[in-house]
Design a protein around this motif. Structure first.
Motif, PDB file in Angstrom:
ATOM      1  N   LEU A   1      19.381   4.589  -6.224  1.00  9.59           N
ATOM      2  CA  LEU A   1      19.111   3.287  -5.636  1.00  9.59           C
ATOM      3  C   LEU A   1      17.963   3.383  -4.644  1.00  9.59           C
ATOM      4  CD1 LEU A   1      22.657   1.859  -4.728  1.00  9.59           C
ATOM      5  CD2 LEU A   1      21.390   1.659  -6.877  1.00  9.59           C
ATOM      6  N   ASP A   2      17.098   2.367  -4.628  1.00  6.46           N
ATOM      7  CA  ASP A   2      16.072   2.193  -3.600  1.00  6.46           C
ATOM      8  C   ASP A   2      16.420   0.916  -2.848  1.00  6.46           C
ATOM      9  OD1 ASP A   2      13.873   2.002  -1.989  1.00  6.46           O
ATOM     10  OD2 ASP A   2      12.429   1.640  -3.598  1.00  6.46           O
ATOM     11  N   LEU A   3      16.968   1.076  -1.639  1.00  8.49           N
ATOM     12  CA  LEU A   3      17.442  -0.066  -0.870  1.00  8.49           C
ATOM     13  C   LEU A   3      16.325  -0.656  -0.020  1.00  8.49           C
ATOM     14  CD1 LEU A   3      20.920   1.246   0.349  1.00  8.49           C
ATOM     15  CD2 LEU A   3      20.350   0.001  -1.744  1.00  8.49           C
ATOM     16  N   GLY A   4      16.222  -1.993  -0.036  1.00  2.00           N
ATOM     17  CA  GLY A   4      15.127  -2.658   0.663  1.00  2.00           C
ATOM     18  C   GLY A   4      13.810  -2.394  -0.032  1.00  2.00           C
ATOM     19  N   CYS A   5      13.812  -2.551  -1.347  1.00  2.00           N
ATOM     20  CA  CYS A   5      12.671  -2.101  -2.165  1.00  2.00           C
ATOM     21  C   CYS A   5      11.468  -3.022  -2.094  1.00  2.00           C
ATOM     22  CB  CYS A   5      13.109  -1.936  -3.614  1.00  2.00           C
ATOM     23  SG  CYS A   5      13.596  -3.502  -4.404  1.00  2.00           S
ATOM     24  N   GLY A   6      11.654  -4.273  -1.602  1.00  2.00           N
ATOM     25  CA  GLY A   6      10.527  -5.193  -1.566  1.00  2.00           C
ATOM     26  C   GLY A   6       9.968  -5.456  -2.955  1.00  2.00           C
ATOM     27  N   GLN A   7       8.655  -5.414  -3.081  1.00  2.00           N
ATOM     28  CA  GLN A   7       8.003  -5.687  -4.360  1.00  2.00           C
ATOM     29  C   GLN A   7       7.881  -4.452  -5.248  1.00  2.00           C
ATOM     30  OE1 GLN A   7       4.447  -7.796  -2.789  1.00  2.00           O
ATOM     31  NE2 GLN A   7       5.296  -9.621  -3.766  1.00  2.00           N
ATOM     32  N   GLY A   8       8.493  -3.353  -4.819  1.00  2.00           N
ATOM     33  CA  GLY A   8       8.629  -2.206  -5.708  1.00  2.00           C
ATOM     34  C   GLY A   8       7.472  -1.234  -5.742  1.00  2.00           C
ATOM     35  N   SER A   9       6.610  -1.239  -4.720  1.00  2.00           N
ATOM     36  CA  SER A   9       5.455  -0.326  -4.751  1.00  2.00           C
ATOM     37  C   SER A   9       5.890   1.132  -4.677  1.00  2.00           C
ATOM     38  CB  SER A   9       4.483  -0.650  -3.609  1.00  2.00           C
ATOM     39  OG  SER A   9       5.085  -0.405  -2.343  1.00  2.00           O
ATOM     40  N   ILE A  10       7.002   1.405  -4.015  1.00  2.00           N
ATOM     41  CA  ILE A  10       7.565   2.754  -3.977  1.00  2.00           C
ATOM     42  C   ILE A  10       8.502   2.967  -5.153  1.00  2.00           C
ATOM     43  CG2 ILE A  10       9.051   4.328  -2.663  1.00  2.00           C
ATOM     44  CD1 ILE A  10       8.015   3.039  -0.102  1.00  2.00           C
ATOM     45  N   THR A  11       9.314   1.976  -5.441  1.00  2.00           N
ATOM     46  CA  THR A  11      10.354   2.078  -6.468  1.00  2.00           C
ATOM     47  C   THR A  11       9.793   2.477  -7.826  1.00  2.00           C
ATOM     48  OG1 THR A  11      11.242   0.123  -5.335  1.00  2.00           O
ATOM     49  CG2 THR A  11      12.434   0.901  -7.274  1.00  2.00           C
ATOM     50  N   ALA A  12       8.652   1.935  -8.193  1.00  2.48           N
ATOM     51  CA  ALA A  12       8.111   2.100  -9.542  1.00  2.48           C
ATOM     52  C   ALA A  12       7.920   3.562  -9.930  1.00  2.48           C
ATOM     53  CB  ALA A  12       6.794   1.341  -9.668  1.00  2.48           C
ATOM     54  N   THR A  13       7.583   4.411  -8.961  1.00  4.19           N
ATOM     55  CA  THR A  13       7.344   5.829  -9.266  1.00  4.19           C
ATOM     56  C   THR A  13       8.222   6.743  -8.416  1.00  4.19           C
ATOM     57  OG1 THR A  13       5.478   5.837  -7.695  1.00  4.19           O
ATOM     58  CG2 THR A  13       4.966   5.435 -10.026  1.00  4.19           C
ATOM     59  N   LEU A  14       9.330   6.195  -7.916  1.00  6.15           N
ATOM     60  CA  LEU A  14      10.203   6.964  -7.038  1.00  6.15           C
ATOM     61  C   LEU A  14      10.795   8.176  -7.737  1.00  6.15           C
ATOM     62  CD1 LEU A  14      11.712   7.209  -4.312  1.00  6.15           C
ATOM     63  CD2 LEU A  14      13.471   5.696  -5.271  1.00  6.15           C
ATOM     64  N   ALA A  15      11.320   7.986  -8.943  1.00  7.25           N
ATOM     65  CA  ALA A  15      11.993   9.067  -9.680  1.00  7.25           C
ATOM     66  C   ALA A  15      11.863   8.784 -11.171  1.00  7.25           C
ATOM     67  CB  ALA A  15      13.460   9.153  -9.265  1.00  7.25           C
ATOM     68  N   THR A  42       0.834  -1.216   0.000  1.00  8.49           N
ATOM     69  CA  THR A  42       0.000   0.000   0.000  1.00  8.49           C
ATOM     70  C   THR A  42       0.864   1.260   0.000  1.00  8.49           C
ATOM     71  OG1 THR A  42      -0.127   0.082   2.424  1.00  8.49           O
ATOM     72  CG2 THR A  42      -1.826  -1.188   1.274  1.00  8.49           C
ATOM     73  N   ARG A  43       2.164   1.115   0.216  1.00  9.68           N
ATOM     74  CA  ARG A  43       3.061   2.267   0.314  1.00  9.68           C
ATOM     75  C   ARG A  43       3.441   2.762  -1.079  1.00  9.68           C
ATOM     76  NH1 ARG A  43       6.844  -0.428   5.108  1.00  9.68           N
ATOM     77  NH2 ARG A  43       5.223  -0.351   6.723  1.00  9.68           N
ATOM     78  N   THR A  44       3.345   4.053  -1.268  1.00 12.03           N
ATOM     79  CA  THR A  44       3.643   4.646  -2.569  1.00 12.03           C
ATOM     80  C   THR A  44       4.702   5.727  -2.431  1.00 12.03           C
ATOM     81  OG1 THR A  44       1.927   6.340  -2.318  1.00 12.03           O
ATOM     82  CG2 THR A  44       1.259   4.240  -3.317  1.00 12.03           C
ATOM     83  N   ALA A  45       5.338   6.040  -3.543  1.00  9.08           N
ATOM     84  CA  ALA A  45       6.373   7.080  -3.533  1.00  9.08           C
ATOM     85  C   ALA A  45       5.800   8.445  -3.184  1.00  9.08           C
ATOM     86  CB  ALA A  45       7.065   7.126  -4.890  1.00  9.08           C
ATOM     87  N   SER A  46       4.592   8.734  -3.642  1.00 11.28           N
ATOM     88  CA  SER A  46       4.012  10.056  -3.389  1.00 11.28           C
ATOM     89  C   SER A  46       3.800  10.305  -1.907  1.00 11.28           C
ATOM     90  CB  SER A  46       2.680  10.195  -4.129  1.00 11.28           C
ATOM     91  OG  SER A  46       1.751   9.211  -3.678  1.00 11.28           O
ATOM     92  N   PHE A  50       9.441  13.474   0.734  1.00  9.47           N
ATOM     93  CA  PHE A  50      10.497  14.305   1.325  1.00  9.47           C
ATOM     94  C   PHE A  50      11.800  14.202   0.542  1.00  9.47           C
ATOM     95  CE2 PHE A  50      11.547  10.185   2.973  1.00  9.47           C
ATOM     96  CZ  PHE A  50      12.898  10.202   3.265  1.00  9.47           C
ATOM     97  N   ALA A  51      11.985  13.091  -0.174  1.00 11.10           N
ATOM     98  CA  ALA A  51      13.239  12.844  -0.888  1.00 11.10           C
ATOM     99  C   ALA A  51      13.170  13.200  -2.366  1.00 11.10           C
ATOM    100  CB  ALA A  51      13.624  11.371  -0.747  1.00 11.10           C
ATOM    101  N   GLN A  52      11.993  13.185  -2.960  1.00 18.52           N
ATOM    102  CA  GLN A  52      11.878  13.324  -4.405  1.00 18.52           C
ATOM    103  C   GLN A  52      12.466  14.608  -4.981  1.00 18.52           C
ATOM    104  OE1 GLN A  52       7.643  12.183  -4.707  1.00 18.52           O
ATOM    105  NE2 GLN A  52       8.306  10.453  -5.956  1.00 18.52           N
ATOM    106  N   PRO A  53      12.460  15.759  -4.266  1.00 17.12           N
ATOM    107  CA  PRO A  53      13.125  16.942  -4.832  1.00 17.12           C
ATOM    108  C   PRO A  53      14.621  16.752  -5.085  1.00 17.12           C
ATOM    109  CG  PRO A  53      11.623  17.592  -3.086  1.00 17.12           C
ATOM    110  CD  PRO A  53      11.696  16.099  -3.052  1.00 17.12           C
TER     111      PRO A  53
END
Length: 247
Positions: free
Chosen positions: A40-54, A19-23, A28-31
């Motif tokens: 790098l996205d460390l400890g990315c799991g299944q990528g729910s944050i990674t996919a739209t991180l940057a 359920t966790r998303t990059a938005s 706080f980090a995206q700027p």
């Protein structure tokens, strides 16, 4: 000390993570992630944050648990440990992690490895939890006892449930500068769901061969079971410490 992922990989843990998303988790980090950077996205799991991180960067998700990593994605994924990243020295522009450092037995070694792969002037962004400042109401005797068992399981796996309290000091000790941090509260789970989550993990621990902590875990499991049965309406907001720093 042995190190493991205390929440485990059961469906309730995976559902919570996904359920966790990059938005929300990485705002706080995206700027810091300007177009063209290698991130790098460390400890990315299944990528729910990674996919739209940057989206305008070359993003690489890293996780030690191979079955979690997506097989198809718009970003790259690498199966590796944070303690031995498969990247050349000074080859990465920015490193992000969410919900990783509280599970590490040796965060200083991880920070040293992150500092190695980051280029001079590169950015670090960490979000890590601090259970000592979590807002849990009502906070009954059963809740407190169940939480003590929960913290014990975290420490048995090599983690630190109060990592957010000391992360800035650890980052500074590792040689990073321009450190900024803030606390942010999120409702990661409903109050009753948190009780069930903790009770399930305590029960699983008790199903293993007894350890010196068996009596404490047994007591904590009883308290967690009682918590799951309470008619009280409550709330739970986890404290996340969000930090940025420069290599």
């Amino acid at each position: 000390m042995l190190e493991g992922y205390a929440p485990g990989y059961a469906q309730d843990a995976l559902s919570m993570m996904n359920t966790r998303t990059a938005s929300d988790r990485a705002a706080f980090a995206q700027p810091l992630f300007t177009p063209g950077l290698r991130v790098l996205d460390l400890g990315c799991g299944q990528g729910s944050i990674t996919a739209t991180l940057a989206p305008a960067c070359h993003v690489i998700g890293v996780d030690i648990h191979l079955p979690l990593l997506p097989t198809t994605s718009t970003v790259d994924y690498v199966n590796a440990t944070t303690y031995a990243l498969p990247f050349a020295t000074a080859s990465i522009d920015a490193v992000f992690s969410h919900a990783l450092f509280e599970h590490l037995a040796n965060p200083q070694a991880a920070l040293a490895e992150i500092r190695r792969v980051l280029r001079p002037g590169g950015h670090l962004a960490i979000s890590t939890s601090d259970w000592s400042r979590a807002k849990i109401r009502p906070r009954t005797a059963n809740v407190d006892a169940a939480l003590r068992g929960h913290y014990l399981l975290r420490r048995r796996q090599g983690g630190n449930p109060f990592c957010g309290r000391t992360i800035a000091t650890q980052v500074a000790t590792a040689g990073f500068t321009n450190i900024t941090e803030r606390s942010r509260y999120r409702e990661d789970l409903p109050y009753r769901a948190l009780a069930t989550y903790i009770e399930t993990r305590l029960a699983a621990a008790l199903a293993e061969p007894p350890t010196k902590d068996h009596d404490q875990l047994t007591s904590a499991a009883r308290s967690a079971w009682s918590w799951t049965k309470t008619p009280a309406i409550g709330d739970f907001h986890q404290c996340w410490q969000e930090l940025t720093a420069t290599r």
